[in-house]
Design a protein around this motif. Structure first.
Motif, PDB file in Angstrom:
ATOM      1  N   ARG A 100       8.045  15.743  -0.791  1.00  0.00           N
ATOM      2  CA  ARG A 100       7.220  14.903  -1.664  1.00  0.00           C
ATOM      3  C   ARG A 100       7.981  14.453  -2.912  1.00  0.00           C
ATOM      4  N   PRO A 101       8.718  15.352  -3.581  1.00  0.00           N
ATOM      5  CA  PRO A 101       9.470  14.868  -4.754  1.00  0.00           C
ATOM      6  C   PRO A 101      10.487  13.788  -4.400  1.00  0.00           C
ATOM      7  N   ALA A 102      11.137  13.908  -3.253  1.00  0.00           N
ATOM      8  CA  ALA A 102      12.109  12.889  -2.845  1.00  0.00           C
ATOM      9  C   ALA A 102      11.405  11.563  -2.552  1.00  0.00           C
ATOM     10  N   ILE A 103      10.234  11.634  -1.908  1.00  0.00           N
ATOM     11  CA  ILE A 103       9.473  10.424  -1.605  1.00  0.00           C
ATOM     12  C   ILE A 103       9.015   9.760  -2.897  1.00  0.00           C
ATOM     13  N   LYS A 104       8.508  10.550  -3.838  1.00  0.00           N
ATOM     14  CA  LYS A 104       8.054   9.995  -5.121  1.00  0.00           C
ATOM     15  C   LYS A 104       9.205   9.346  -5.873  1.00  0.00           C
ATOM     16  N   LYS A 105      10.357  10.008  -5.878  1.00  0.00           N
ATOM     17  CA  LYS A 105      11.526   9.473  -6.574  1.00  0.00           C
ATOM     18  C   LYS A 105      11.958   8.141  -5.955  1.00  0.00           C
ATOM     19  N   TYR A 106      11.943   8.057  -4.628  1.00  0.00           N
ATOM     20  CA  TYR A 106      12.317   6.827  -3.942  1.00  0.00           C
ATOM     21  C   TYR A 106      11.344   5.700  -4.290  1.00  0.00           C
ATOM     22  N   ILE A 107      10.060   5.999  -4.260  1.00  0.00           N
ATOM     23  CA  ILE A 107       9.039   4.969  -4.545  1.00  0.00           C
ATOM     24  C   ILE A 107       9.155   4.481  -5.987  1.00  0.00           C
ATOM     25  N   LEU A 108       9.346   5.413  -6.919  1.00  0.00           N
ATOM     26  CA  LEU A 108       9.474   5.005  -8.327  1.00  0.00           C
ATOM     27  C   LEU A 108      10.723   4.168  -8.555  1.00  0.00           C
ATOM     28  N   ALA A 109      11.776   4.434  -7.801  1.00  0.00           N
ATOM     29  CA  ALA A 109      13.024   3.696  -7.981  1.00  0.00           C
ATOM     30  C   ALA A 109      12.974   2.318  -7.339  1.00  0.00           C
ATOM     31  N   ASN A 110      12.213   2.148  -6.266  1.00  0.00           N
ATOM     32  CA  ASN A 110      12.273   0.912  -5.493  1.00  0.00           C
ATOM     33  C   ASN A 110      11.052   0.004  -5.595  1.00  0.00           C
ATOM     34  N   TYR A 111       9.970   0.458  -6.187  1.00  0.00           N
ATOM     35  CA  TYR A 111       8.753  -0.354  -6.301  1.00  0.00           C
ATOM     36  C   TYR A 111       8.277  -0.367  -7.742  1.00  0.00           C
ATOM     37  N   LYS A 112       7.466  -1.373  -8.075  1.00  0.00           N
ATOM     38  CA  LYS A 112       6.905  -1.482  -9.421  1.00  0.00           C
ATOM     39  C   LYS A 112       5.668  -0.605  -9.522  1.00  0.00           C
ATOM     40  N   VAL A 113       5.906   0.700  -9.704  1.00  0.00           N
ATOM     41  CA  VAL A 113       4.847   1.684  -9.817  1.00  0.00           C
ATOM     42  C   VAL A 113       5.173   2.547 -11.019  1.00  0.00           C
ATOM     43  N   SER A 114       4.175   2.908 -11.789  1.00  0.00           N
ATOM     44  CA  SER A 114       4.425   3.760 -12.944  1.00  0.00           C
ATOM     45  C   SER A 114       4.042   5.197 -12.613  1.00  0.00           C
ATOM     46  N   ALA A 115       4.840   6.123 -13.083  1.00  0.00           N
ATOM     47  CA  ALA A 115       4.593   7.545 -12.832  1.00  0.00           C
ATOM     48  C   ALA A 115       3.437   8.032 -13.688  1.00  0.00           C
ATOM     49  N   GLY A 116       2.807   9.091 -13.232  1.00  0.00           N
ATOM     50  CA  GLY A 116       1.696   9.676 -13.972  1.00  0.00           C
ATOM     51  C   GLY A 116       0.738  10.357 -13.020  1.00  0.00           C
ATOM     52  N   PRO A 146       0.832  -1.212   0.000  1.00  0.00           N
ATOM     53  CA  PRO A 146       0.000   0.000   0.000  1.00  0.00           C
ATOM     54  C   PRO A 146       0.868   1.265   0.000  1.00  0.00           C
ATOM     55  N   TYR A 147       0.301   2.350  -0.503  1.00  0.00           N
ATOM     56  CA  TYR A 147       1.059   3.588  -0.648  1.00  0.00           C
ATOM     57  C   TYR A 147       1.550   4.127   0.692  1.00  0.00           C
ATOM     58  N   GLU A 148       0.756   3.990   1.745  1.00  0.00           N
ATOM     59  CA  GLU A 148       1.188   4.478   3.051  1.00  0.00           C
ATOM     60  C   GLU A 148       2.434   3.733   3.529  1.00  0.00           C
ATOM     61  N   VAL A 149       2.495   2.446   3.276  1.00  0.00           N
ATOM     62  CA  VAL A 149       3.663   1.650   3.658  1.00  0.00           C
ATOM     63  C   VAL A 149       4.881   2.087   2.851  1.00  0.00           C
ATOM     64  N   MET A 150       4.684   2.337   1.561  1.00  0.00           N
ATOM     65  CA  MET A 150       5.799   2.787   0.727  1.00  0.00           C
ATOM     66  C   MET A 150       6.296   4.162   1.172  1.00  0.00           C
ATOM     67  N   ILE A 151       5.385   5.048   1.569  1.00  0.00           N
ATOM     68  CA  ILE A 151       5.785   6.381   2.027  1.00  0.00           C
ATOM     69  C   ILE A 151       6.567   6.275   3.325  1.00  0.00           C
ATOM     70  N   LYS A 152       6.114   5.417   4.246  1.00  0.00           N
ATOM     71  CA  LYS A 152       6.846   5.223   5.501  1.00  0.00           C
ATOM     72  C   LYS A 152       8.252   4.707   5.226  1.00  0.00           C
ATOM     73  N   ALA A 153       8.362   3.747   4.313  1.00  0.00           N
ATOM     74  CA  ALA A 153       9.675   3.198   3.970  1.00  0.00           C
ATOM     75  C   ALA A 153      10.570   4.270   3.359  1.00  0.00           C
ATOM     76  N   ALA A 154       9.991   5.128   2.528  1.00  0.00           N
ATOM     77  CA  ALA A 154      10.776   6.198   1.906  1.00  0.00           C
ATOM     78  C   ALA A 154      11.271   7.191   2.946  1.00  0.00           C
ATOM     79  N   LEU A 165       2.713  21.990   2.353  1.00  0.00           N
ATOM     80  CA  LEU A 165       2.608  20.533   2.359  1.00  0.00           C
ATOM     81  C   LEU A 165       3.785  19.883   1.657  1.00  0.00           C
ATOM     82  N   ALA A 166       4.981  20.329   1.947  1.00  0.00           N
ATOM     83  CA  ALA A 166       6.126  19.824   1.219  1.00  0.00           C
ATOM     84  C   ALA A 166       6.875  18.727   1.952  1.00  0.00           C
TER      85      ALA A 166
END
Length: 94
Positions: A38-54, A18-26, A83-84
């Protein structure tokens, strides 16, 4: 048996947690002193999980952050107007 109809729904299992778990890990992995952006969290999630940007990904991240803040899982050290950054509630990010 002529009147019986069987419908079997096959739900596709998600390839990521779930996204909350991925955010906590980031947040934990980034180890930023004043919280993670938020940009750093998004970059981490895109690099480490099978999620597509958009736009769907951005909406899911925003919704998960809002849910996490209301649950008390995250804090917004800069306040509601900015909210950064996000951090754990236990850390004194400010």
């Amino acid at each position: 048996m002529a009147g019986e109809t069987t419908t079997s729904k096959t739900t596709k299992k998600s390839e990521h947690p779930p996204y909350e778990v991925m955010i906590k890990a980031a947040i934990l992995a980034l180890k930023e002193r004043k919280g993670s952006s938020r940009p750093a969290i998004k970059k981490y999630i895109l690099a480490n999980y099978k999620v597509s940007a958009g736009p769907h990904f951005d909406n899911q991240i925003s919704a998960a952050i809002k849910r996490g803040v209301t649950k008390g899982a995250f804090t917004l050290p800069k306040g509601e107007s900015s909210l950064a950054f996000l951090c754990w509630p236990a850390c004194a990010c400010v």
